[in-house]
Every structure is written in structure tokens, then in C-alpha cells.
Scaffold this motif. Sequence first.
Motif, PDB file in Angstrom:
ATOM      1  N   PRO A 102     -85.605 -11.050 -13.574  1.00 15.61           N
ATOM      2  CA  PRO A 102     -87.002 -10.875 -13.147  1.00 15.61           C
ATOM      3  C   PRO A 102     -87.144  -9.603 -12.316  1.00 15.61           C
ATOM      4  O   PRO A 102     -86.202  -9.184 -11.636  1.00 15.61           O
ATOM      5  CB  PRO A 102     -87.277 -12.131 -12.312  1.00 15.61           C
ATOM      6  N   PRO A 103     -88.307  -8.955 -12.354  1.00 19.19           N
ATOM      7  CA  PRO A 103     -88.462  -7.706 -11.597  1.00 19.19           C
ATOM      8  C   PRO A 103     -88.341  -7.885 -10.093  1.00 19.19           C
ATOM      9  O   PRO A 103     -87.953  -6.949  -9.386  1.00 19.19           O
ATOM     10  CB  PRO A 103     -89.856  -7.209 -12.000  1.00 19.19           C
ATOM     11  N   ARG A 104     -88.660  -9.075  -9.602  1.00 20.23           N
ATOM     12  CA  ARG A 104     -88.504  -9.358  -8.167  1.00 20.23           C
ATOM     13  C   ARG A 104     -87.790 -10.689  -8.011  1.00 20.23           C
ATOM     14  O   ARG A 104     -88.069 -11.650  -8.739  1.00 20.23           O
ATOM     15  CB  ARG A 104     -89.849  -9.388  -7.455  1.00 20.23           C
ATOM     16  N   LEU A 105     -86.877 -10.727  -7.039  1.00 19.00           N
ATOM     17  CA  LEU A 105     -86.054 -11.906  -6.833  1.00 19.00           C
ATOM     18  C   LEU A 105     -85.871 -12.096  -5.334  1.00 19.00           C
ATOM     19  O   LEU A 105     -85.077 -11.390  -4.699  1.00 19.00           O
ATOM     20  CB  LEU A 105     -84.701 -11.722  -7.527  1.00 19.00           C
ATOM     21  N   ASP A 106     -86.648 -13.008  -4.765  1.00 13.71           N
ATOM     22  CA  ASP A 106     -86.539 -13.330  -3.335  1.00 13.71           C
ATOM     23  C   ASP A 106     -86.638 -12.072  -2.471  1.00 13.71           C
ATOM     24  O   ASP A 106     -85.828 -11.849  -1.569  1.00 13.71           O
ATOM     25  CB  ASP A 106     -85.228 -14.069  -3.062  1.00 13.71           C
ATOM     26  N   GLY A 107     -87.627 -11.244  -2.758  1.00 12.70           N
ATOM     27  CA  GLY A 107     -87.832 -10.042  -1.960  1.00 12.70           C
ATOM     28  C   GLY A 107     -87.036  -8.841  -2.400  1.00 12.70           C
ATOM     29  O   GLY A 107     -87.164  -7.767  -1.801  1.00 12.70           O
ATOM     30  N   ILE A 335     -71.670   0.450 -21.272  1.00 17.54           N
ATOM     31  CA  ILE A 335     -72.105   0.793 -19.921  1.00 17.54           C
ATOM     32  C   ILE A 335     -73.209  -0.183 -19.526  1.00 17.54           C
ATOM     33  O   ILE A 335     -74.189  -0.349 -20.262  1.00 17.54           O
ATOM     34  CB  ILE A 335     -72.620   2.238 -19.835  1.00 17.54           C
ATOM     35  N   ALA A 336     -73.041  -0.823 -18.381  1.00 22.02           N
ATOM     36  CA  ALA A 336     -74.067  -1.716 -17.853  1.00 22.02           C
ATOM     37  C   ALA A 336     -74.377  -1.321 -16.419  1.00 22.02           C
ATOM     38  O   ALA A 336     -73.478  -0.942 -15.655  1.00 22.02           O
ATOM     39  CB  ALA A 336     -73.608  -3.177 -17.912  1.00 22.02           C
ATOM     40  N   LEU A 337     -75.650  -1.385 -16.071  1.00 18.86           N
ATOM     41  CA  LEU A 337     -76.104  -1.070 -14.718  1.00 18.86           C
ATOM     42  C   LEU A 337     -77.016  -2.190 -14.240  1.00 18.86           C
ATOM     43  O   LEU A 337     -77.823  -2.722 -15.009  1.00 18.86           O
ATOM     44  CB  LEU A 337     -76.867   0.253 -14.673  1.00 18.86           C
ATOM     45  N   LEU A 338     -76.888  -2.532 -12.967  1.00 16.81           N
ATOM     46  CA  LEU A 338     -77.779  -3.482 -12.330  1.00 16.81           C
ATOM     47  C   LEU A 338     -78.152  -2.916 -10.966  1.00 16.81           C
ATOM     48  O   LEU A 338     -77.270  -2.588 -10.165  1.00 16.81           O
ATOM     49  CB  LEU A 338     -77.131  -4.858 -12.194  1.00 16.81           C
ATOM     50  N   VAL A 339     -79.443  -2.770 -10.724  1.00 14.79           N
ATOM     51  CA  VAL A 339     -79.946  -2.128  -9.512  1.00 14.79           C
ATOM     52  C   VAL A 339     -80.711  -3.159  -8.694  1.00 14.79           C
ATOM     53  O   VAL A 339     -81.567  -3.884  -9.218  1.00 14.79           O
ATOM     54  CB  VAL A 339     -80.857  -0.932  -9.854  1.00 14.79           C
ATOM     55  N   LEU A 340     -80.399  -3.217  -7.397  1.00 15.57           N
ATOM     56  CA  LEU A 340     -81.064  -4.117  -6.460  1.00 15.57           C
ATOM     57  C   LEU A 340     -81.597  -3.300  -5.282  1.00 15.57           C
ATOM     58  O   LEU A 340     -80.824  -2.583  -4.630  1.00 15.57           O
ATOM     59  CB  LEU A 340     -80.099  -5.183  -5.929  1.00 15.57           C
ATOM     60  N   ARG A 341     -82.887  -3.391  -5.018  1.00 18.41           N
ATOM     61  CA  ARG A 341     -83.468  -2.714  -3.860  1.00 18.41           C
ATOM     62  C   ARG A 341     -84.100  -3.742  -2.937  1.00 18.41           C
ATOM     63  O   ARG A 341     -84.839  -4.622  -3.396  1.00 18.41           O
ATOM     64  CB  ARG A 341     -84.520  -1.691  -4.290  1.00 18.41           C
TER      65      ARG A 341
END
Length: 362
Positions: A102-107, A335-341
Motif C-alpha cells: 500500500p502507498p501508506r502504511l501506519d504513517g 533487482i528489487a527495491l523497497l523504499v520507506l519514508r
Amino acid sequence: MIRIKARAPTRRGSVRKPDRRPLCRALTLGLPTVWGALAVTYKLACPLAQHDGTGARIATSAVFFAVGTGLIVHVRRTLLRELRQARRVAGAAQSVLLRPPPPRLDGLSVAAAQLSADRGAVIGGDLYEAVATEHGVRVVMGDVRGHGLSAIGTVAAVLGSFREAVHDEPELARVVRRLERALARHLRERARAEHPAGGLDPDQPVAEEFVTVLLLEIARDGEIRALNCGHPWPYLLSGTGVVPLTRADPLPPLGPFPLPPDLPATHCGHLRPGETLVLYTDGAEDARDARGRFFSLPTVLAEAVRDHSVRPQTLLRRVFTAVLRHTGGTPTDDIALLVLRNDRRPDPWTTRANADGQATAV
């Protein structure tokens, strides 16, 4: 025994669409037969085909050229149709296996994507998932030895175990134990399927298969705890630049050797509001150009920080564009990328307490 095939009910008065599959199969088999019959009929029955003159030979060659061209075009269309169908099936499998987060996950703002090394494939040997649980946001990033279709079963086994364990287990160590058991069970089943006569040949890929796994747990206050089994540490993007999350030594990968009995989680500081984590598989930093030079992922991330392009989706596009440009469009590994901000608002009480503590220390 009589079996009755159930059909979906239709509304009264509606017209059921005819099944066109038998017609398509008939055309697929019939057109080559018709073309071949025309060529044979011309050769045996047409008087012009019996002459040895130049004109007759030209006409015969033209007829067979037309027949051959028709067959080639028909085969090409059939193969393209099957390829499109295979890609649709692969896309559906990917949407189930590697579900887009999901685009947002607990903030937290989240984005993830994969670039497969197999041309035309959409599934590779990398895995990722982010789940909000009562223990915090838990993230997994992994890399199966090899890529393509042969790694899909292992990816499914590890991801399926993770999606259950993250909700059930309060400690990351117990989540890793669940993943280790799931992988071992999967490899045993593969060994029995590939060697039904008994015994696993140590030279077979199953005996050498392993999975690197990185588990992260991000608490509500931003505290990061991690367990790393042979995977690259993620990069932390902040206002000061790009740095590895930690430089602690990882554990061995899952598969070839049992994990040690004690699995303490590594405390990796906090993900503060506005900061970003970039998880990746080693295919990103192992990508080479025509001269054999490695791709510099920290450089691309640092440029994104300077340009204030740290939105997760924008960051993914920039990195993948740079990788494809560096490799000439042909990466040799998945190649896999996962970005968390962290888009959570800072807690004023925590900020004030930290400021008071720093003032007291000074």
C-alpha cells in the motif's frame, strides 16, 4: 458415477456468448493444412507446374513462396498470441506472489518494484513485503539464489511463511526461525520431487540453494530493529546525506547452514520524520556496464537527496532508469527495491524531552 458440471447462472433473457475456443483451435490447425494442400494440389494437378520452362519455374517458385510466407506469418501470430497469454498469466502470478505494498502504511510512505534479469519476464528471485502489525511495521527483503521461474517456488515458500509469522511472533528471532523451517521444508519437497529414487545429489541446485533475508521492524516512535541473514544493509537517506543503516556483521544466509541458537536483533537507531530507508537486493550494486564498472547506488541516491527527489515512487524511477542506462538495458541479475519514508508527524513531547536532555548534558 455421474458428474454434473455446474455453470454460472445467467439472468433471464440474457444471451450467452458463444464459446469461440473450438473455432480458434480449428483455425490454428486448419490454416496450415489448407496452405499445404494448395501447394501439393498446384504441384500435382496444375499443368503449368509440369513444364520445365523458365516461366513455369518462376510461377511455381512464386506459389511456394506465397505458401511459405503464409505459414510463417501464421506461426508468428500464433506464437505472439501465446506469448501475450503467458505474460498475462505471469503478471497475475506476480500480483499474488509479490503484492504491491500500500502507498501508506501506519504513517510510512511505501513503494516497491522489481526488475527481472530474464527478458520479457515479470517474476524473478527477489522477494519483498511490508506489513503493519501490532508489533510495528515489519518489512522483509530477500534474494533467492538464481533468478527466473526456477526461483518462484522458493519465493512463495518464504513469503508465505513471513506473512503468517509477522502477525503471530512477537520477536524477530522467532520470525526468522519460521522462515528457516519453511525453506528447509520446501527444499526437502523439491528434493523428493526431483529425485524420486531417493537421495539428494549434492551437485544439484537444490542442495546449494540459499536465501538472503533482511527483516526490519519499525516501531511507532521510529526505532528500528533488524535481523540480517546475509543480505546487504539498507541505505538511510536524511538531510545529511546517504549512509548505510548499520555496519554490523550479518548472519549467514538461510539454507546452507543452520542459524546460531542465539539471534539477538540489531538496534539500528531511529527512522526520524522525513528520513527514508532504501532496501535493495545485491543485483543493484552488482550491475556492470560494458567496461565492467559496477553501478554506484549511493551516488544515485545522494543525487536524489540533493534534488529533493525522495518521494518513494520518484526514487524508484530514478534508480531503475539509472540502472538500465548503466547496463545498456540488460541487467544480469534481478533487482528489487523497497523504499520507506517516515511521514509521521514528530511528537512534540518527545522532541522537547530530547532537547531538554541535550541541554542538560551540555
